[in-house]
Design a protein around this motif. Structure first.
Motif, PDB file in Angstrom:
ATOM      1  N   ASP A 104       6.647  -5.149  -6.147  1.00  0.00           N
ATOM      2  CA  ASP A 104       6.636  -5.987  -5.329  1.00  0.00           C
ATOM      3  C   ASP A 104       7.737  -6.199  -4.455  1.00  0.00           C
ATOM      4  OD1 ASP A 104       3.527  -6.623  -5.261  1.00  0.00           O
ATOM      5  OD2 ASP A 104       4.437  -8.601  -6.320  1.00  0.00           O
ATOM      6  N   PRO A 105       7.626  -6.416  -3.067  1.00  0.00           N
ATOM      7  CA  PRO A 105       6.553  -6.292  -2.416  1.00  0.00           C
ATOM      8  C   PRO A 105       5.812  -5.005  -2.182  1.00  0.00           C
ATOM      9  CG  PRO A 105       8.533  -6.618  -0.914  1.00  0.00           C
ATOM     10  CD  PRO A 105       8.790  -6.236  -2.637  1.00  0.00           C
ATOM     11  N   SER A 106       5.650  -4.394  -2.545  1.00  0.00           N
ATOM     12  CA  SER A 106       4.917  -2.776  -2.260  1.00  0.00           C
ATOM     13  C   SER A 106       4.165  -2.858  -1.649  1.00  0.00           C
ATOM     14  CB  SER A 106       5.152  -2.098  -3.410  1.00  0.00           C
ATOM     15  OG  SER A 106       4.977  -0.564  -3.040  1.00  0.00           O
ATOM     16  N   ASN A 107       2.941  -3.141  -2.514  1.00  0.00           N
ATOM     17  CA  ASN A 107       1.172  -3.399  -1.785  1.00  0.00           C
ATOM     18  C   ASN A 107       1.628  -4.752  -1.092  1.00  0.00           C
ATOM     19  OD1 ASN A 107      -0.017  -1.641  -4.133  1.00  0.00           O
ATOM     20  ND2 ASN A 107       0.750  -3.351  -5.677  1.00  0.00           N
ATOM     21  N   ALA A 108       2.228  -5.954  -1.288  1.00  0.00           N
ATOM     22  CA  ALA A 108       1.818  -6.493  -0.200  1.00  0.00           C
ATOM     23  C   ALA A 108       2.401  -6.186   1.119  1.00  0.00           C
ATOM     24  CB  ALA A 108       2.922  -7.970  -0.121  1.00  0.00           C
ATOM     25  N   ILE A 109       3.246  -5.736   1.265  1.00  0.00           N
ATOM     26  CA  ILE A 109       3.653  -4.595   2.447  1.00  0.00           C
ATOM     27  C   ILE A 109       2.787  -3.773   3.015  1.00  0.00           C
ATOM     28  CG2 ILE A 109       5.036  -2.941   3.884  1.00  0.00           C
ATOM     29  CD1 ILE A 109       7.546  -4.121   1.494  1.00  0.00           C
ATOM     30  N   ARG A 110       2.061  -2.827   2.190  1.00  0.00           N
ATOM     31  CA  ARG A 110       1.190  -1.962   2.687  1.00  0.00           C
ATOM     32  C   ARG A 110      -0.036  -2.262   3.033  1.00  0.00           C
ATOM     33  NH1 ARG A 110       0.189   0.425  -1.693  1.00  0.00           N
ATOM     34  NH2 ARG A 110      -1.906  -1.758  -1.823  1.00  0.00           N
ATOM     35  N   ASN A 111      -0.608  -4.143   2.125  1.00  0.00           N
ATOM     36  CA  ASN A 111      -1.391  -4.249   2.944  1.00  0.00           C
ATOM     37  C   ASN A 111      -1.657  -5.457   4.226  1.00  0.00           C
ATOM     38  OD1 ASN A 111      -2.656  -3.158   0.395  1.00  0.00           O
ATOM     39  ND2 ASN A 111      -3.076  -4.932  -1.146  1.00  0.00           N
ATOM     40  N   GLU A 112      -0.157  -5.808   4.293  1.00  0.00           N
ATOM     41  CA  GLU A 112       0.107  -6.350   5.696  1.00  0.00           C
ATOM     42  C   GLU A 112      -0.132  -5.991   6.544  1.00  0.00           C
ATOM     43  OE1 GLU A 112      -0.545  -9.354   5.710  1.00  0.00           O
ATOM     44  OE2 GLU A 112      -0.366  -9.533   8.108  1.00  0.00           O
ATOM     45  N   ASN A 160      10.576   3.873  -7.434  1.00  0.00           N
ATOM     46  CA  ASN A 160      11.813   3.108  -6.513  1.00  0.00           C
ATOM     47  C   ASN A 160      11.280   3.947  -4.769  1.00  0.00           C
ATOM     48  OD1 ASN A 160      13.223   5.723  -6.000  1.00  0.00           O
ATOM     49  ND2 ASN A 160      14.504   4.529  -7.546  1.00  0.00           N
ATOM     50  N   LYS A 161      10.377   4.645  -4.907  1.00  0.00           N
ATOM     51  CA  LYS A 161       9.982   5.661  -3.306  1.00  0.00           C
ATOM     52  C   LYS A 161       8.873   5.349  -3.730  1.00  0.00           C
ATOM     53  CE  LYS A 161      11.085   9.085  -0.663  1.00  0.00           C
ATOM     54  NZ  LYS A 161      11.281  10.877  -0.867  1.00  0.00           N
ATOM     55  N   LEU A 197       0.077   5.708  13.867  1.00  0.00           N
ATOM     56  CA  LEU A 197       0.171   5.323  12.898  1.00  0.00           C
ATOM     57  C   LEU A 197       0.380   6.266  11.804  1.00  0.00           C
ATOM     58  CD1 LEU A 197      -1.586   2.224  12.583  1.00  0.00           C
ATOM     59  CD2 LEU A 197       0.599   1.769  12.421  1.00  0.00           C
ATOM     60  N   ARG A 198       1.148   7.478  11.105  1.00  0.00           N
ATOM     61  CA  ARG A 198       1.407   8.237  10.799  1.00  0.00           C
ATOM     62  C   ARG A 198       0.883   8.042   9.308  1.00  0.00           C
ATOM     63  NH1 ARG A 198       3.173  13.816  12.896  1.00  0.00           N
ATOM     64  NH2 ARG A 198       1.463  15.647  11.497  1.00  0.00           N
ATOM     65  N   THR A 199       2.460   7.431   8.575  1.00  0.00           N
ATOM     66  CA  THR A 199       2.933   7.399   6.839  1.00  0.00           C
ATOM     67  C   THR A 199       3.831   6.183   7.028  1.00  0.00           C
ATOM     68  OG1 THR A 199       4.980   9.023   7.012  1.00  0.00           O
ATOM     69  CG2 THR A 199       2.820   9.673   6.353  1.00  0.00           C
ATOM     70  N   MET A 200       4.144   5.693   5.704  1.00  0.00           N
ATOM     71  CA  MET A 200       4.464   4.263   5.725  1.00  0.00           C
ATOM     72  C   MET A 200       5.764   4.972   4.587  1.00  0.00           C
ATOM     73  SD  MET A 200       4.233   0.425   5.670  1.00  0.00           S
ATOM     74  CE  MET A 200       3.536   0.359   3.946  1.00  0.00           C
ATOM     75  N   MET A 201       7.053   4.683   4.767  1.00  0.00           N
ATOM     76  CA  MET A 201       7.904   5.038   3.083  1.00  0.00           C
ATOM     77  C   MET A 201       8.191   3.483   2.550  1.00  0.00           C
ATOM     78  SD  MET A 201      11.328   6.943   1.839  1.00  0.00           S
ATOM     79  CE  MET A 201      12.153   6.463   2.783  1.00  0.00           C
ATOM     80  N   VAL A 202       8.193   3.378   1.397  1.00  0.00           N
ATOM     81  CA  VAL A 202       8.791   1.942   1.041  1.00  0.00           C
ATOM     82  C   VAL A 202       9.520   2.202  -0.066  1.00  0.00           C
ATOM     83  CG1 VAL A 202       8.756  -0.306  -0.160  1.00  0.00           C
ATOM     84  CG2 VAL A 202       6.505   0.714   1.615  1.00  0.00           C
ATOM     85  N   ARG A 203      10.877   1.948  -0.094  1.00  0.00           N
ATOM     86  CA  ARG A 203      11.882   2.423  -1.269  1.00  0.00           C
ATOM     87  C   ARG A 203      12.293   0.749  -1.601  1.00  0.00           C
ATOM     88  NH1 ARG A 203      15.191   7.791   0.475  1.00  0.00           N
ATOM     89  NH2 ARG A 203      14.894   8.404  -1.746  1.00  0.00           N
ATOM     90  N   THR A 204      12.338   0.684  -2.844  1.00  0.00           N
ATOM     91  CA  THR A 204      13.049  -0.413  -3.197  1.00  0.00           C
ATOM     92  C   THR A 204      14.469   0.080  -3.926  1.00  0.00           C
ATOM     93  OG1 THR A 204      11.615  -0.073  -4.700  1.00  0.00           O
ATOM     94  CG2 THR A 204      10.317  -2.008  -3.194  1.00  0.00           C
ATOM     95  N   SER A 205      14.847  -1.064  -4.769  1.00  0.00           N
ATOM     96  CA  SER A 205      16.444  -0.983  -5.219  1.00  0.00           C
ATOM     97  C   SER A 205      16.177  -2.173  -6.309  1.00  0.00           C
ATOM     98  CB  SER A 205      16.942  -1.210  -4.163  1.00  0.00           C
ATOM     99  OG  SER A 205      18.984  -1.025  -5.095  1.00  0.00           O
ATOM    100  N   THR A 206      17.163  -1.464  -7.182  1.00  0.00           N
ATOM    101  CA  THR A 206      17.388  -2.648  -8.289  1.00  0.00           C
ATOM    102  C   THR A 206      18.837  -3.630  -7.772  1.00  0.00           C
ATOM    103  OG1 THR A 206      18.782  -1.172  -9.313  1.00  0.00           O
ATOM    104  CG2 THR A 206      17.091  -1.082 -10.453  1.00  0.00           C
ATOM    105  N   THR A 207      19.177  -3.284  -6.703  1.00  0.00           N
ATOM    106  CA  THR A 207      20.037  -4.310  -5.688  1.00  0.00           C
ATOM    107  C   THR A 207      19.193  -4.994  -4.478  1.00  0.00           C
ATOM    108  OG1 THR A 207      19.989  -2.617  -4.294  1.00  0.00           O
ATOM    109  CG2 THR A 207      21.574  -2.164  -6.257  1.00  0.00           C
ATOM    110  N   GLY A 208      18.299  -4.669  -4.588  1.00  0.00           N
ATOM    111  CA  GLY A 208      17.328  -5.952  -4.161  1.00  0.00           C
ATOM    112  C   GLY A 208      16.993  -5.782  -2.437  1.00  0.00           C
TER     113      GLY A 208
END
Ligand code: SAH
Length: 471
Positions: A184-192, A133-134, A214-225
Motif C-alpha cells: 500500500d498505497p499501490s492498490n489504493a492509488i490504482r483503484n482510485e 517496489n515497482k 490514459l495509457r499506463t501508470m507506474m507506481v514505485r515504492t521505496s523502503t525510505t517511504g
C-alpha cells in the motif's frame, strides 16, 4: 499433415511430476513425451488436453483433477489463474523454493556439464507478498472478461480496465482489484485512479486502434517511504491531465514524485520519452546499508529491495575482498553492486550499456561520497577490450550480472584472457549462466553456488556462482 500434427489429444490420469522452465509443470504422455502444463502442481493427477504437439513434447492443460497434490496451497489472490503474474501461487512456498533450487542445479549440471561443490540451499525471501517496489499497470477500454463473466447474465458495466496484460494477449488487460505484489498505497492509488477516470469520462486506451488518453501508470515504492507515481498519456489533453494529476496529488499527499509522459508512439516504452515532473521531486531514493540510490522514472533498480540486499551481500561475500583489489562490475546498471562493494575494494570499475544508468551511477557515487569507483558506458563486447584493460588496470576480481541472455561469447573470452583470480557471476537465468560457465570450466573451478529467490510466487530465480582460477 500439419493438421494431424496439431490435433488435440486427451490423456487421462497423468501424474504431474515436476515444475520448471517458464513456470510450467510437467507430466508424461503415455509415449513418454513430456507435457507442459500451465495449471497444475506437481503431485496432482489430472486429465490433460493437449493443444500443441512438438517433436519432443506436448503443451496442454489440465482439464480434470482426479487428485490434488499436498504441495498445494490456496492462492491468496482473487485474480490467480487469469492474471499471468504469480503462476506458482497455488504451490506452498517451501516447494516453490525446492523447484527453483532444482532448476538451477539441473541447468548447471545438465546444460553446463559442470562439477558443482556441495550446493547451499536457496535463500528464500522473507516477504512472500508485497515485495515489489515497482509495478506498471495498463489502461484499456476493452477489459478482459473471465469465462464466468461471459457466461453470467449480469450487467458487465463499462469495459474499462486498469491492470495487467493477459499472458500472450497484447491488447487485453485484466482489471485488477487487489494485487498482492506491491505494498500500500499501490492498490489504493490504482483503484482510485480508475474510479475517478471513469467517473470523469477520461478515455482509456485502445491498443488495437491506438486511440484514447490514459495509457499506463507506474507506481514505485521505496523502503525510505518515498513514493513515485508516473502516468503515461497517449496525447495531450491539458484539462483532463490536470484534473487527474491534481486529484491524485490531493488524495495521496504521501506521493513524493508525481510525473507524467505524453507518448504518442505505437509502443508504450518510455525510454526515449521526456518525463515531466508535475509535483514533488523527479526521483525517489532507495537506501541500502547507508548508501542512497537516486531512482528516476527510467532507472533500473532491483524490484525486490530487501532481497536485493541479500543478493548483494552474497555477491560481496563471494568476491572475498580485502581492500586491495581492483574489481570490475560488468553490467553495473546504476552502479549499485559497484558501490556496495567499494568500501572493501581498492577500486571498482563499472561498465554498462545504458548512458542514463551510468549518469545515475556517477551521481549516486558522488552523493554517497564514494571516490574509488569509475563508470563507463558501452556495449560490453565492444568496450570491454584490451585497450580498456590497459587503461583501467588488470582486475583481481570480476563481478558480472548480465541480462537474461547471459554474456556474449566475446565477453566470456575476454574474461578468460584477463584471467582474474576470482569471478562472481550473478545471473537471473541459470540456463545461460550454465552455458557461459561451461566455456570457462577449463580454467575456473566453481567454488560456491547460491540461489536466491527474489520473486516469490513466480518461477524466476537468481543464482550467484563463485569461480576461482585453477592453479
Ligand atoms: N547489476 C545491476 C543491473 C543488472 S541488470 C543491478 O544489480 O542493479 C543487467 C544490466 O545489463 C542492465 O542494466 C542492462 O542495461 C545491462 N546490459 C544489457 N546488455 C548489455 C550489453 N550488451 N552491454 C553492457 N550492458 C548491458
Amino acid at each position: 499433415m500439419a493438421r494431424r500434427k496439431n490435433k488435440r489429444q486427451i490423456f487421462e490420469h497423468v501424474e504431474v511430476i515436476d515444475a520448471g522452465a517458464k513456470g510450467k509443470t510437467i507430466g508424461k504422455a503415455p509415449d513418454g513425451r513430456v507435457i507442459f502444463l500451465p495449471n497444475a502442481v506437481p503431485g496432482d493427477v489430472v486429465d490433460v488436453q493437449t493443444f500443441k504437439k512438438r517433436k519432443a513434447y506436448f503443451e496442454g492443460k489440465a482439464i480434470k483433477f482426479h487428485s490434488l497434490s499436498n504441495k498445494r496451497t490456496e492462492p491468496k489472490c482473487e485474480h490467480f489463474g487469469v492474471c499471468g503474474g504469480c503462476k506458482w501461487q497455488d504451490m506452498e512456498y517451501k516447494y516453490q523454493l525446492e523447484y527453483k533450487q532444482k532448476e538451477v542445479t539441473n541447468n548447471l549440471i545438465r546444460l553446463g556439464h559442470l562439477d558443482l561443490p556441495e550446493v547451499t540451499p536457496i535463500l528464500g525471501s522473507e516477504e512472500q507478498y508485497f515485495y515489489r517496489n515497482k509495478m506498471e499497470f495498463s489502461f484499456s477500454d476493452s477489459r478482459w472478461l473471465t469465462q464466468e463473466e461471459i457466461e453470467s447474465d449480469r450487467d458487465l458495466g463499462d469495459r474499462n480496465a486498469l491492470g495487467f496484460h493477459i499472458p500472450g494477449m497484447w491488447d487485453k488487460i485484466l482489471d485488477i482489484d487487489k494485487c498482492w505484489l506491491q505494498q500500500d498505497p499501490s492498490n489504493a492509488i490504482r483503484n482510485e485512479v480508475k474510479r475517478f477516470s471513469v467517473e470523469n469520462g477520461l478515455e482509456f486506451f485502445n491498443t488495437r486502434n491506438q486511440t484514447g488518453f490514459l495509457r499506463t501508470m507506474m507506481v514505485r515504492t521505496s523502503t525510505t517511504g518515498d513514493l513515485m507515481v508516473m502516468l503515461q498519456f497517449f496525447k495531450e489533453h491539458k484539462e483532463h491531465r490536470e484534473l487527474l494529476l491534481n486529484h491524485i496529488a490531493e488524495q495521496f499527499p504521501q506521493i513524493s514524485s508525481l510525473q507524467y509522459v505524453i507518448n504518442s508512439k505505437a509502443n508504450d516504452t518510455i525510454y526515449d520519452q521526456e518525463v515531466i515532473c508535475y509535483k514533488g521531486q523527479d526521483h525517489i531514493f532507495e537506501e541500502m546499508e547507508g548508501l542512497k540510490f537516486k531512482i528516476n522514472a527510467k532507472s533500473f533498480y532491483q524490484t525486490n529491495s530487501l532481497q536485493a540486499y541479500e543478493l548483494y551481500k552474497i555477491t560481496r561475500d563471494f568476491a572475498g575482498l580485502t581492500g586491495d583489489e581492483l574489481v570490475y562490475d560488468l553490467y553495473t546498471g546504476t552502479g549499485t553492486i559497484a558501490q556496495f562493494v567499494a568500501k572493501q575494494a581498492h577500486r571498482v570499475i563499472g561498465v554498462e550499456a545504458i548512458p542514463d544508468a551510468i549518469s545515475a551511477a556517477k551521481e549516486n557515487a558522488q552523493l554517497n561520497g564514494i571516490e574509488n569507483v569509475d563508470f563507463y558506458v558501452g556495449d560490453m563486447k565492444t568496450v570491454f577490450n584490451d585497450d580498456f584493460i590497459a587503461e583501467h588496470g588488470h582486475p583481481d576480481v570480476i563481478i558480472t550480472d548480465p541480462p537474461r541472455d547471459g554474456m556474449h561469447v566475446a565477453v566470456v573470452n575476454q574474461i578468460l584472457n584477463i584471467a582474474p583470480k576470482r569471478i562472481v557471476y550473478v545471473s537471473c537465468n541459470s540456463a545461460t549462466q550454465a552455458r557461459d560457465l561451461a566455456l570457462m570450466k577449463a580454467s575456473y573451478k566453481i567454488v560456491k553456488t547460491q540461489a536466491v529467490d527474489m520473486f516469490p510466487q513466480t518461477h524466476h530465480v537468481e543464482n550467484v556462482v563463485l569461480l576461482e582460477k585453477l592453479n
